[in-house]
Design a protein around this motif. Sequence first.
Motif, short mmCIF file in Angstrom:
data_model
loop_
_atom_site.label_atom_id
_atom_site.label_comp_id
_atom_site.label_asym_id
_atom_site.label_seq_id
_atom_site.Cartn_x
_atom_site.Cartn_y
_atom_site.Cartn_z
N SER A 199 -21.63 -23.40 18.43
CA SER A 199 -22.26 -24.44 17.80
C SER A 199 -23.19 -23.79 16.37
O SER A 199 -23.11 -24.27 15.54
N GLN A 235 -22.51 -24.79 12.81
CA GLN A 235 -23.60 -25.57 11.69
C GLN A 235 -23.73 -24.75 10.60
O GLN A 235 -24.05 -25.31 9.54
N SER A 239 -23.15 -26.35 6.86
CA SER A 239 -24.13 -26.63 5.91
C SER A 239 -23.71 -25.69 4.64
O SER A 239 -23.90 -26.08 3.56
N ARG A 274 -23.83 -31.83 19.16
CA ARG A 274 -23.87 -30.31 18.96
C ARG A 274 -22.49 -29.70 18.99
O ARG A 274 -22.08 -28.53 18.70
N PHE A 291 -19.78 -31.17 13.74
CA PHE A 291 -20.61 -31.20 12.48
C PHE A 291 -19.62 -31.55 11.73
O PHE A 291 -18.45 -31.08 11.39
#
Length: 498
Positions: A227, A231, A235, A455, A458
Motif C-alpha cells: 500500500s 500510494q 500520487s 488502503r 488508490f
Amino acid sequence: MRDIPHFVNGQSLIGTSGRFGDVFNPSTGEIQARVQFATDAEMDLAVQAAAKAQIGWASTNPQRRARVMFDFKRLLEDNMTELAELLSSEHGKVIADSKGDIQRGLEVIEFACGIPHLLKGEYTEGAGPGIDVYSMRQPLGVVAGITPFNFPAMIPMWMFGIAVATGNSFILKPSERDPSVPVRLAELFMEAGAPAGVLNVVHGDKAAVDAILHHPLIKAVSFVGSSDIAQYVYSTGAANGKRVQAMGGAKNHGIILPDADLDQVVKDLSGAAFGSAGERCMALPVVVPVGKKTADELRERMVSEIQSLQVGVSNDPAAHYGPVVSSAHRDKIASYIQMGVDEGAELVVDGRGFSLQGFEKGFFIGPSLFDQVKPTMQSYREEIFGPVLQILRAETFEEALTYPSDHQYGNGVAIFTRNGRAAREFAARVDVGMVGINVPIPVPVAYHTFGGWKRSAFGDTNQHGIEGVKFYTKIKTITARWPEGAVEDSAFVIPTMK
Ligand code: NAD
C-alpha cells in the motif's frame, strides 16, 4: 550465473547499468540468476519503441488484434507446464498453484479476445435536427504496468491483456524477485503475431518505477503491490498527469456465523490462509467466529487440520504449500509472530523453526495459528503476508461486521453461513470491495472486475473486465450534421434540445 535481460522491441536488451537483483530458488535458498536493472536511457529506449509500434498497432483492426490474443491464449495453454515450472522455481509456490496463476491470467486473455465487441461505441441518430451523435473508445498510447512478486503471470496479464487488445503498447516492470515468466509471456505474445515493441519488459527497482512515473510519453500506469508504494505511485503518477490505478495490500477476514458448515469452513480456511504460504492479496489470514461455541469448535478443528498440512519444495506434488519468496520475508513473518506473542495473543500453533530435511537453506515457514487476537494489536492491523491465521472472536453479527469494515484494508472478505438473509445484509453493509458468500477467496472472474477499497486500492478504476477497457481507453464523442441549403444565422446562445 544466468543473466535475465530486458525484452524491448521484440528482442533481448542487455542492460548496461551494472545494477542487478538476485533471483533465488526459494526451495533451495540458492541464487539461480540475476536480473538486470534498467537505466533511465534503457527505459526511454523501450518507451520510444513502444510509441513507434503503437501507431500501427492501434490502426490494426480490432478483429486482427483479437486473433493475436486467440493465438496467445493457445500458446499459453501449450506452454502451461513449462511456464508453471519456471514460475514455481522463482516464486516458491507449488506447481499446481502456479498453473492456477497462469490460468487466471489466461482467462483475462480470453476476455480480451472479445475486444471488437467491447470497443464498439454508441450512436444516436437524430439527436437534433439532422444531427447524429456517436462515441468511440480510443487507446491512450504507451501505458505501463508495475507488478508484485506474488502473481507473476496473472497480474501482468490483468494489465497488458486488456491494454494491448484495446490498441495500446505496453511497458511491463515486473517484480525483480521472479522476472522470468513475464519475459516468457512477452516472447510468446510476439510468437502469437504481435508486432515488435507492442509489449516490452523492463526490469528494475524503484529507479525503474520512477522512470515510468516521470516519462512524458507514458499516459497511464497500473500498479499492484504494497500500500505505501501504491500510494506513492498513485500520487506521483497523478501529479505527472497520468491516469493511475494502484492496488495495495490486504488483510481479509472470514466471518463464521454459528450456523455455518464447519467441516467445509475448516477446509476452506486451510486453503485460503495457508495456500501459497499466505502470499496472496486475497488470502484469508483473519477468521472471526461469532459466539464462543463456534470459536472453540473452530479452533480445535483448525489445530488438527493444520497438523495434516504438508510443507514442501515447490515441485513436490504432495506439498500443500512451498517456501516463501525470500529469507527476508520469512524473517519478517517470524517477527510478526513474535509481535503477536508480545502483544498478548495466544500462539496456538507456532510455525517458526520449521525446517525441511535436505532443504535446510530453503525459505520455509510452518503454519501458525493465533487465538485471542484483539483489534488493537499491531500484528492484526498490519498485513503479514505469510502462513499465519489469526482468530479474532466476536460475540455478535454486528461486532463481526465492524472488524473488516473498520480495518485499514478493504480488499476481500468472506462470510460463511446457511442464512441467506444474514449473508445478503453482510454483503450490502460491509466496507470492503470484494465479498465471498461461502467462497473463501472471492477473486472475481475475468469478465467482472477486481479491486479493493480503502488502503487496498488508490484510484477509481478496477482491474480487468469492462473497468479495464475503460482504464486503457479514452472516449471521444462526435456531434455531426451535414447542412444543406441556405446559410443559417450565427447562434450566440448555447445550443439546447428545447
Ligand atoms: P512491493 O510493493 O514490494 O512491490 C511491487 C512493485 O513495486 C514491484 O515491481 C517492485 O519492484 C516495486 N517497488 C518496490 N519498492 C519500490 C519503491 N520503493 N518505489 C517504487 N516501486 C517499488 O510488493 P510485493 O512484495 O512484490 O508484493 C506483495 C504486496 O502486493 C502485498 O502487499 C500484497 O497484498 C500486494 N498485492 C495486492 C494485490 C491487489 O490486487 N490488491 C494483488 C497482489 C498483491
